[in-house]
Design a protein around this motif. Structure first.
Motif, short mmCIF file in Angstrom:
data_model
loop_
_atom_site.label_atom_id
_atom_site.label_comp_id
_atom_site.label_asym_id
_atom_site.label_seq_id
_atom_site.Cartn_x
_atom_site.Cartn_y
_atom_site.Cartn_z
N CYS A 96 0.84 -1.21 0.00
CA CYS A 96 0.00 0.00 0.00
C CYS A 96 0.88 1.26 0.00
CB CYS A 96 -0.90 0.03 1.22
SG CYS A 96 -1.90 -1.43 1.44
N SER A 99 -0.78 4.64 1.28
CA SER A 99 -1.46 4.80 2.57
C SER A 99 -0.66 5.75 3.47
CB SER A 99 -1.60 3.43 3.27
OG SER A 99 -1.90 3.64 4.63
N GLY A 123 -4.69 -0.31 -3.65
CA GLY A 123 -5.18 0.85 -2.92
C GLY A 123 -4.48 0.93 -1.58
N LYS A 124 -5.27 1.10 -0.51
CA LYS A 124 -4.66 1.21 0.82
C LYS A 124 -5.08 0.03 1.71
CE LYS A 124 -4.89 6.22 0.42
NZ LYS A 124 -5.53 7.46 0.90
N CYS A 125 -5.56 -1.04 1.10
CA CYS A 125 -6.11 -2.15 1.89
C CYS A 125 -5.03 -3.14 2.33
CB CYS A 125 -7.17 -2.88 1.08
SG CYS A 125 -7.95 -4.20 2.03
N CYS A 176 -11.98 1.40 9.13
CA CYS A 176 -10.79 1.04 8.33
C CYS A 176 -9.56 1.82 8.82
CB CYS A 176 -11.05 1.35 6.86
SG CYS A 176 -9.59 1.08 5.83
N THR A 178 -6.69 2.24 7.45
CA THR A 178 -5.78 2.81 6.44
C THR A 178 -6.46 3.78 5.48
OG1 THR A 178 -6.23 0.92 5.02
CG2 THR A 178 -4.29 0.77 6.45
N HIS A 180 -8.86 3.11 3.24
CA HIS A 180 -9.00 2.50 1.90
C HIS A 180 -10.38 2.72 1.28
CE1 HIS A 180 -8.67 -0.39 -1.35
NE2 HIS A 180 -9.77 -0.98 -0.92
#
Ligand code: SF4
Ligand code: FES
Length: 236
Positions: A96, A99, A123-125, A176, A178, A180
């Motif tokens: 990520c 992030s 993504g940021k997951c 969440c 981060t 995401h």
């Protein structure tokens, strides 16, 4: 009652508590991403590692899952702990790179370069599962789940389609760690997980405040009349 030491400080805990919970209570800082105060721990991010010494034996453990034991010595910032956290953060940053939370933590642990191939698709997951558990356990809806395997594993709605059961509450966004999950409120509509929700307008101040579907869901569950729920928190 269990007695042990954290960074040389003698501490007491209830049997069954985790090292992380006691460390936080005693004022020690341990970084976490997937631990949630209400939902508990899944041990997915591995950032909360600490070193546990029992007799002459030392080992690295995941503090959010590790139960307290009499007589152990816990070290939250030993050289080995820092090294493991650094590696974990390097891997998370490769997964990520955008992030902000991971960028910040990586900087704190001196991760300036990433030896692994950066992934621009995730993504940021970090696949921590917090959003899935929040939706299922706290909201009681179960609109989200993990799909795919290996590098294709991701969190989504079934078949990546707008979910029939999602009420657009945004609890997953808040949970969440981060950032995401994308959610946008614009012109009286909320967009989240590829679904568009009409936002209810407060009859007193005129402010859009919650998806109509969410209010209907709450009304059905709680028995509170929808007219009452239409009034926003500020005007109640
Ligand atoms: S979207 Fe966020 S909460 Fe859900 S699994 Fe990914 S990082 Fe965790
Ligand atoms: S907080 Fe313990 S593994 Fe994520």
């Amino acid at each position: 009652m269990v007695e042990f030491k954290i960074n040389g400080k003698q501490v007491k805990a209830e049997k069954g508590e985790t090292v992380l919970a006691v460390a936080i209570r005693e004022g020690f800082v341990i970084p976490t991403l997937c631990h949630h105060d209400v939902l508990g721990a899944d041990g997915r991010c591995r950032l909360c590692v600490v070193e546990v010494q029992r007799g002459n034996r030392k080992r690295i453990v995941t503090s959010c899952l590790y139960p307290v034991e009499n007589g152990i010595n816990v070290f939250t910032e030993s050289d080995d702990v820092k090294l493991v956290r650094k590696t974990v953060l390097e891997l998370l940053l490769a997964r990520c790179p955008f992030s902000e939370v991971i960028q910040y933590l990586a900087k704190q642990y001196g991760v300036n370069t990433v030896r692994y191939t950066k992934d621009n698709d995730k993504g940021k997951c970090i696949l921590c599962n917090t959003c899935v558990k929040t939706c299922e356990t706290l909201v009681g809806v179960a609109a989200l789940g993990m799909t795919g395997k290996g590098p294709l594993k991701k969190v989504s709605t079934p078949f990546d389609e707008p979910s029939d059961v999602c009420i657009g509450c945004g609890a997953c966004v808040v949970a969440c760690p981060t950032g995401h999950i994308y959610m946008e409120d614009r012109n009286g509509f909320r967009t989240i997980w590829r679904k568009k929700f009409e936002l209810a307008r407060c009859p007193a101040c005129g402010r859009y405040h919650a998806p109509v579907e969410q209010l209907e869901f709450i009304s059905k569950k709680s028995g509170v009349a929808i007219d009452e729920l239409l009034i926003c928190q500020n005007c109640k």
